[in-house]
Design a protein around this motif. Structure first.
Motif, PDB file in Angstrom:
ATOM      1  N   SER A 123       0.822  -1.212   0.000  1.00 53.27           N
ATOM      2  CA  SER A 123       0.000   0.000   0.000  1.00 53.27           C
ATOM      3  C   SER A 123       0.855   1.260   0.000  1.00 53.27           C
ATOM      4  CB  SER A 123      -0.919   0.028   1.229  1.00 53.27           C
ATOM      5  OG  SER A 123      -0.180   0.321   2.401  1.00 53.27           O
ATOM      6  N   TYR A 125       0.245   3.701   1.850  1.00 57.85           N
ATOM      7  CA  TYR A 125       0.396   4.059   3.269  1.00 57.85           C
ATOM      8  C   TYR A 125       1.690   3.467   3.825  1.00 57.85           C
ATOM      9  CZ  TYR A 125      -0.683   4.655   8.235  1.00 57.85           C
ATOM     10  OH  TYR A 125      -0.637   5.014   9.557  1.00 57.85           O
ATOM     11  N   THR A 166      -4.593   6.325   1.653  1.00 56.81           N
ATOM     12  CA  THR A 166      -3.368   5.708   1.147  1.00 56.81           C
ATOM     13  C   THR A 166      -3.320   4.201   1.415  1.00 56.81           C
ATOM     14  OG1 THR A 166      -2.325   6.551   3.177  1.00 56.81           O
ATOM     15  CG2 THR A 166      -1.879   7.742   1.129  1.00 56.81           C
ATOM     16  N   ALA A 167      -4.021   3.722   2.450  1.00 56.21           N
ATOM     17  CA  ALA A 167      -4.043   2.275   2.710  1.00 56.21           C
ATOM     18  C   ALA A 167      -4.812   1.520   1.635  1.00 56.21           C
ATOM     19  CB  ALA A 167      -4.666   2.004   4.080  1.00 56.21           C
ATOM     20  N   ASN A 168      -5.687   2.208   0.899  1.00 60.72           N
ATOM     21  CA  ASN A 168      -6.474   1.582  -0.160  1.00 60.72           C
ATOM     22  C   ASN A 168      -5.940   1.918  -1.549  1.00 60.72           C
ATOM     23  OD1 ASN A 168      -8.184   0.332   1.638  1.00 60.72           O
ATOM     24  ND2 ASN A 168      -9.711   1.966   1.592  1.00 60.72           N
ATOM     25  N   LEU A 170      -2.835   0.792  -3.881  1.00 61.79           N
ATOM     26  CA  LEU A 170      -1.824  -0.257  -3.927  1.00 61.79           C
ATOM     27  C   LEU A 170      -0.873  -0.062  -5.104  1.00 61.79           C
ATOM     28  CD1 LEU A 170      -4.092  -3.344  -3.115  1.00 61.79           C
ATOM     29  CD2 LEU A 170      -2.943  -1.770  -1.540  1.00 61.79           C
ATOM     30  N   ASP A 181      -9.982  -1.832  -2.782  1.00 62.44           N
ATOM     31  CA  ASP A 181     -10.921  -1.979  -1.664  1.00 62.44           C
ATOM     32  C   ASP A 181     -12.226  -1.227  -1.899  1.00 62.44           C
ATOM     33  OD1 ASP A 181     -12.281  -2.437   0.690  1.00 62.44           O
ATOM     34  OD2 ASP A 181     -10.500  -2.241   1.932  1.00 62.44           O
TER      35      ASP A 181
END
Length: 314
Positions: A123, A125, A166-168, A170, A181
């Protein structure tokens, strides 16, 4: 569940990118239900991530690397199954180089899973905050443009992501960013009104926090926070709890403007996170502005042998 997924046709029919081979394959899949995964053919490897209702694994399916999202059976309820059905329906309809590619799903309850392409870069993130990468301006702009192109495609096709962060986002092996996601994403029906508080507090738009009606411009606000992260390499509101951040945002709080950032990026952030949704630009406008800036930076760098343009701030 299988019937529900098959019925969940979105509003994208006939409006996707015209890749004849992909279109033909999609049509064949729809008829033969080739997207239905036989779990016996899935080889599950290491766990990549864990969420409140499911786990993400690296796996192998028909000889290719895949990511497998399993819903935990102990958490299954009607609402969770509805979200699963909606996520599969959306993933089946999208095809873009900056959106994670759908491979298939197992829709036989209680063993529900979604299989997508494997993104070896992890990710954005983790890239920024765990690996502590500081981006040069050109790389920052490339990442931001990738995000905008993926999101613009979704918006053009009447999809609102509702959890852009940012976690979603990739990265593939070539550092191309893809939106991922779609667990809380929805088709934006013109007659419907969204008021549910959905997403992640640090990236959430004030109208969503306040349970007011909102539309795709809520994703624009979230992008402003993503852009701020790219520039600063910091977690937004890192001295606050998520709830404190949300309460602050509804009162007008925004992340501190980065001092050394390119002025055009600072201006863009501020326009994207204004409180009035209608005043925020669209992703197509943002993409055009970022691509223009990217070209300016490349020209400036070629003309600057001193290397001053290499920082992310200039």
């Amino acid at each position: 569940m299988e019937e529900a997924v098959s019925r969940s046709k979105g509003s994208l029919s006939g409006s996707l990118s015209s890749h004849s081979a992909i279109d033909d394959a999609s049509a064949t899949q729809e008829k033969s239900r080739d997207w239905e995964i036989d779990r016996r053919l899935l080889k599950i490897g290491e766990k990549i991530a864990s969420g409140s209702c499911g786990d993400l694994y690296h796996g192998i399916y028909l000889g290719q690397d895949v990511a497998v999202k399993f819903l935990r059976s102990e958490h299954l309820n009607d609402a969770m199954e509805d979200e699963f059905t909606q996520e599969v329906a959306i993933l089946r309809e999208v095809q873009h180089k900056n959106v994670v590619r759908f491979i298939g799903a197992c829709t036989r309850s209680p063993h529900l899973c979604i299989v997508t392409e494997y993104m070896p870069g992890g990710s954005l993130y983790d890239y920024l905050h765990k690996n502590h990468n500081v981006l040069m301006l050109t790389q920052l702009l490339k990442f931001a443009i990738d995000v905008c192109k993926g999101m613009d495609y979704l918006h053009q096709n009447h999809i609102i992501h509702r959890d852009l962060k940012t976690a979603n986002l990739l990265m593939d092996m070539d550092n191309v960013i893809k939106v991922a996601d779609f667990g809380v994403a929805r088709f934006l029906n013109e007659g419907g009104v969204m008021t549910a508080e959905t997403g992640t507090y640090r990236w959430m738009a004030p109208e969503v926090i306040n349970h007011q009606p909102y539309d795709q411009k809520a994703d624009i606000f979230s992008f402003a926070i993503v852009l701020w992260e790219l520039v600063t390499a910091k977690v937004p509101y890192d001295t606050m709890t998520p709830l404190q951040a949300a309460l602050g945002v509804r009162e007008g709080l925004r992340p501190a403007l980065p001092e050394n950032a390119h002025p055009k990026l600072v201006d863009l952030m501020q326009r994207c996170w204004v409180a009035t949704p209608d005043k925020r630009p669209s992703f197509s406008e943002i993409t055009a502005q970022l691509e223009t800036l990217f070209e300016e930076v490349k020209v400036g760098r070629r003309g600057d042998s001193s290397g001053n343009n290499k920082s992310r701030g200039r």
